[in-house]
Design a protein around this motif. Structure first.
Motif, PDB file in Angstrom:
ATOM      1  N   LYS A  58     -76.710 -13.284 -49.532  1.00 20.83           N
ATOM      2  CA  LYS A  58     -76.240 -12.003 -49.036  1.00 20.83           C
ATOM      3  C   LYS A  58     -77.342 -10.992 -48.769  1.00 20.83           C
ATOM      4  O   LYS A  58     -77.140 -10.023 -48.063  1.00 20.83           O
ATOM      5  N   ASN A  59     -78.512 -11.195 -49.323  1.00 19.73           N
ATOM      6  CA  ASN A  59     -79.522 -10.138 -49.256  1.00 19.73           C
ATOM      7  C   ASN A  59     -80.041  -9.878 -47.857  1.00 19.73           C
ATOM      8  O   ASN A  59     -80.161  -8.739 -47.448  1.00 19.73           O
ATOM      9  N   THR A  60     -80.404 -10.923 -47.130  1.00 22.79           N
ATOM     10  CA  THR A  60     -81.087 -10.695 -45.865  1.00 22.79           C
ATOM     11  C   THR A  60     -80.636 -11.692 -44.815  1.00 22.79           C
ATOM     12  O   THR A  60     -80.542 -12.882 -45.100  1.00 22.79           O
ATOM     13  N   VAL A  61     -80.349 -11.209 -43.642  1.00 25.33           N
ATOM     14  CA  VAL A  61     -80.079 -12.062 -42.492  1.00 25.33           C
ATOM     15  C   VAL A  61     -80.941 -11.570 -41.345  1.00 25.33           C
ATOM     16  O   VAL A  61     -80.923 -10.383 -41.032  1.00 25.33           O
ATOM     17  N   LEU A  62     -81.689 -12.449 -40.752  1.00 22.54           N
ATOM     18  CA  LEU A  62     -82.530 -12.085 -39.616  1.00 22.54           C
ATOM     19  C   LEU A  62     -82.072 -12.829 -38.380  1.00 22.54           C
ATOM     20  O   LEU A  62     -81.852 -14.027 -38.434  1.00 22.54           O
TER      21      LEU A  62
ATOM     22  N   VAL B 125     -82.243  -3.330 -35.366  1.00 22.01           N
ATOM     23  CA  VAL B 125     -81.021  -2.856 -36.014  1.00 22.01           C
ATOM     24  C   VAL B 125     -81.101  -3.212 -37.495  1.00 22.01           C
ATOM     25  O   VAL B 125     -81.442  -4.345 -37.847  1.00 22.01           O
ATOM     26  N   ILE B 126     -80.820  -2.251 -38.370  1.00 28.92           N
ATOM     27  CA  ILE B 126     -80.808  -2.471 -39.812  1.00 28.92           C
ATOM     28  C   ILE B 126     -79.401  -2.171 -40.315  1.00 28.92           C
ATOM     29  O   ILE B 126     -78.849  -1.103 -40.051  1.00 28.92           O
ATOM     30  N   ILE B 127     -78.825  -3.138 -41.031  1.00 26.82           N
ATOM     31  CA  ILE B 127     -77.506  -2.947 -41.628  1.00 26.82           C
ATOM     32  C   ILE B 127     -77.685  -2.940 -43.137  1.00 26.82           C
ATOM     33  O   ILE B 127     -78.097  -3.934 -43.727  1.00 26.82           O
ATOM     34  N   THR B 128     -77.413  -1.806 -43.778  1.00 32.04           N
ATOM     35  CA  THR B 128     -77.477  -1.733 -45.230  1.00 32.04           C
ATOM     36  C   THR B 128     -76.058  -1.867 -45.774  1.00 32.04           C
ATOM     37  O   THR B 128     -75.129  -1.244 -45.254  1.00 32.04           O
ATOM     38  N   GLU B 129     -75.898  -2.700 -46.804  1.00 31.34           N
ATOM     39  CA  GLU B 129     -74.565  -2.872 -47.373  1.00 31.34           C
ATOM     40  C   GLU B 129     -74.629  -2.813 -48.887  1.00 31.34           C
ATOM     41  O   GLU B 129     -75.577  -3.282 -49.509  1.00 31.34           O
TER      42      GLU B 129
ATOM     43  N   GLN C 174     -78.005  -3.596 -50.942  1.00 37.60           N
ATOM     44  CA  GLN C 174     -78.277  -2.688 -52.048  1.00 37.60           C
ATOM     45  C   GLN C 174     -78.579  -3.455 -53.333  1.00 37.60           C
ATOM     46  O   GLN C 174     -79.318  -2.983 -54.204  1.00 37.60           O
ATOM     47  N   ASP C 175     -78.016  -4.661 -53.468  1.00 34.64           N
ATOM     48  CA  ASP C 175     -78.207  -5.450 -54.694  1.00 34.64           C
ATOM     49  C   ASP C 175     -79.666  -5.783 -54.955  1.00 34.64           C
ATOM     50  O   ASP C 175     -80.044  -6.088 -56.085  1.00 34.64           O
ATOM     51  N   SER C 176     -80.503  -5.754 -53.907  1.00 37.54           N
ATOM     52  CA  SER C 176     -81.929  -6.027 -54.097  1.00 37.54           C
ATOM     53  C   SER C 176     -82.605  -4.933 -54.913  1.00 37.54           C
ATOM     54  O   SER C 176     -83.695  -5.148 -55.450  1.00 37.54           O
TER      55      SER C 176
ATOM     56  N   VAL D  77     -77.251   1.105 -39.674  1.00 37.67           N
ATOM     57  CA  VAL D  77     -75.818   1.115 -39.934  1.00 37.67           C
ATOM     58  C   VAL D  77     -75.601   0.905 -41.435  1.00 37.67           C
ATOM     59  O   VAL D  77     -76.153  -0.031 -42.015  1.00 37.67           O
ATOM     60  N   ALA D  78     -74.810   1.768 -42.058  1.00 39.29           N
ATOM     61  CA  ALA D  78     -74.460   1.604 -43.467  1.00 39.29           C
ATOM     62  C   ALA D  78     -73.059   1.008 -43.562  1.00 39.29           C
ATOM     63  O   ALA D  78     -72.145   1.449 -42.865  1.00 39.29           O
ATOM     64  N   VAL D  79     -72.903  -0.001 -44.427  1.00 38.66           N
ATOM     65  CA  VAL D  79     -71.592  -0.605 -44.677  1.00 38.66           C
ATOM     66  C   VAL D  79     -71.321  -0.491 -46.172  1.00 38.66           C
ATOM     67  O   VAL D  79     -71.935  -1.177 -46.986  1.00 38.66           O
ATOM     68  N   ALA D  80     -70.412   0.406 -46.544  1.00 40.28           N
ATOM     69  CA  ALA D  80     -70.069   0.639 -47.941  1.00 40.28           C
ATOM     70  C   ALA D  80     -68.637   0.174 -48.204  1.00 40.28           C
ATOM     71  O   ALA D  80     -67.877  -0.120 -47.283  1.00 40.28           O
ATOM     72  N   GLY D  81     -68.273   0.143 -49.489  1.00 36.31           N
ATOM     73  CA  GLY D  81     -66.932  -0.276 -49.885  1.00 36.31           C
ATOM     74  C   GLY D  81     -66.948  -0.814 -51.293  1.00 36.31           C
ATOM     75  O   GLY D  81     -68.018  -0.957 -51.909  1.00 36.31           O
TER      76      GLY D  81
END
Length: 503
Positions: free
Chosen positions: A13-17, A141-145, A71-73, A39-43
């Motif tokens: 889950k940490n990184t996808v390139l 593009v950076i997606i933070t979750e 975020q878990d990193s 882009v932030a993805v929260a929940g």
């Protein structure tokens, strides 16, 4: 050139390139024209944040490099006492204080500003942040979750789009039990105890209230329509940020100045040109000839690259050094005033200079960047960057001397991109030495010198002309009639140096 797609999953889950080649993120002045789109993805926990992030990546398709930053990193480093509590499911991982928010924001700010970052790696099985880090660079593009992705004000300031994934509590619990059993080796009793003790209160007190900061609320399932809307918005934003300037720098006197004649002089460009001795002239004559055999071309290319690098070494910084000779006498000479010298080759024509570079500097590390032209626009695309360790870490990069190797500077597009990459990593402009066989006086080198005046350029010869032509058979946006794509050829030049060396 075909699109190159690479998926890299870290801890699932940490990184996808995903990379289809990154176009220029800077203008003809060498400065950044825009930041990466964040882009932030929260929940809530197990609400489907990671799934939404990955679906965005897949739906974007051919968009250049996309990074999912979890975020878990950024869980904090735990003390021995905290580790005991963690393994007993008694440590609260769902509180905002469990996350190193300043580090999270700092790493994200670097990536957004098109710089490199070295993010921490967290082990869920060990409940500990590892000593190793993950090197990241080149995101468009950076997606933070993460559950707290929208909690910290410093993080929210960095986001261009904020998404909250809303999901039923029972479904989130079921997903969490299934995930922790399968991926993290937990027991059902411990999972439920942790959920009731920490996860549910955290969701009610910290996570759910952050939905008010979201630009869009996405359901935790059956969310294909919402994801398509998000991707449409991202594509539109990236199109508005596109930076296209290769045609302008290819023949600057024509496209930037509006004249048909080039009045740039060699002495105006502050180049270091090899003394045109009879030896150098003889080697250049052999390399320019279309009748030269491949064996001879390789031999004399290696010979010329060695001479070039030895000449380029004069630009390094040296300090006095006193040694004792074998006869016991003292001698005061010079030594290099740096512990770090490395090379970066622009593939593949830059590889032609690598052998001479290694001959001149003992045990020198060499990295590489792959820059190719987009088939439709002719703009340079960054497809790959594998840099030496001295460049990947900013505290080392600012002290490093870097030799950039390429066979020629024609339009200057690849040189622009390579230098900008090094500057993004913290390499000082005055510690970059560009080594090349040929420079086109009428090409992009004059724009390159204005953008990066402190970079040293060492070449064997300067050619006068850049001839404009078309690549036959391709119907692109610059050529709707299908005559071909615009290209530029150096004259008299050496032809395709990489092909002549390797094929």
């Amino acid at each position: 050139m075909k699109d190159i797609t690479t998926f890299s999953f870290e801890s699932k889950k940490n990184t996808v390139l995903v990379s289809h080649g990154r176009p220029p993120w800077y203008g003809a002045n060498g400065l950044r024209t825009g930041d990466a789109f964040v882009v932030a993805v929260a929940g809530g926990s197990a609400s489907g944040k990671t799934h939404v992030a990955r679906q965005i990546v897949k739906t974007l398709g051919s968009i250049p490099t996309v990074i999912i930053l979890s975020q878990d990193s950024f869980y904090k480093f735990h003390t021995p006492d905290e580790l005991v509590l963690a393994h007993a499911n008694m440590l609260d991982f769902d509180h905002p204080d469990a996350i190193d928010m300043p580090m999270f924001a700092a790493c994200l700010a670097d990536l957004k500003a098109c710089k490199q970052s070295n993010i921490p790696i967290y082990s869920f099985s060990e409940h500990q942040r590892l000593r190793d880090t993950k090197y990241l660079y080149g995101a468009t593009v950076i997606i933070t979750e993460g559950i707290m992705a929208l909690h910290d004000p410093a993080l929210r300031e960095l986001y261009d789009l904020k998404v909250f994934v809303q999901c039923d509590s029972d479904l989130m619990l079921a997903r969490r039990i299934q995930r922790d059993l399968k991926e993290r080796g937990r027991e059902v009793g411990g999972i439920l105890d942790q959920y009731l003790r920490f996860v549910k209160p955290s969701y009610d007190n910290f996570v759910r209230p952050t939905s008010s900061f979201a630009d869009i609320i996405v359901p935790g399932s059956n969310n294909a329509v919402a994801i398509e809307l998000i991707c449409t918005h991202i594509r539109r934003q990236l199109a508005d940020r596109a930076s296209r300037f290769r045609q302008k720098i290819a023949i600057p006197h024509r496209y930037l100045l509006g004249t048909e004649t080039c009045d740039v002089r060699v002495e105006d460009l502050n180049l270091t040109v090899l003394p045109q001795t009879r030896q150098v002239q003889g080697i250049l004559t052999i390399l320019r000839s279309k009748d030269t055999s491949r064996q001879d071309f390789i031999f004399f290319a290696d010979r010329l690259s060695t001479i070039l690098v030895e000449c380029a070494l004069q630009h390094l910084s040296y300090i006095p050094n006193t040694v004792v000779t074998p006869v016991g006498a003292k001698y005061t000479g010079k030594k290099l005033d740096s512990d770090s010298v490395c090379g970066v080759s622009i593939l593949r024509s830059g590889g032609v200079l690598e052998r001479g570079f290694r001959r001149s500097i003992n045990n020198v590390p060499i990295g590489s960047v792959l820059v190719q032209s987009d088939v439709s626009t002719g703009e340079p695309l960054l497809l790959h960057a594998m840099l030496p360790a001295a460049v990947r870490f900013r505290h080392l990069a600012e002290h490093a001397w870097v030799f950039v190797l390429d066979s020629q500077i024609g339009t200057g597009a690849a040189a622009f991109m390579a230098i900008r990459i090094l500057l993004d990593h913290g390499v000082r402009q005055d510690r970059i030495v560009f080594v090349t066989f040929l420079v086109a006086l009428a090409g992009g080198v004059s724009v390159l010198r204005k953008a990066f005046p402190e970079v040293k350029i060492v070449c064997a010869a300067v050619d006068e002309e850049m001839r404009e032509g078309w690549l036959d058979g391709y119907k692109g946006e610059t050529n709707p009639e299908g005559v071909g794509r615009r290209l530029w050829v150096m004259q008299p030049g050496m032809g395709h140096i990489g092909d002549r060396y390797y094929l």
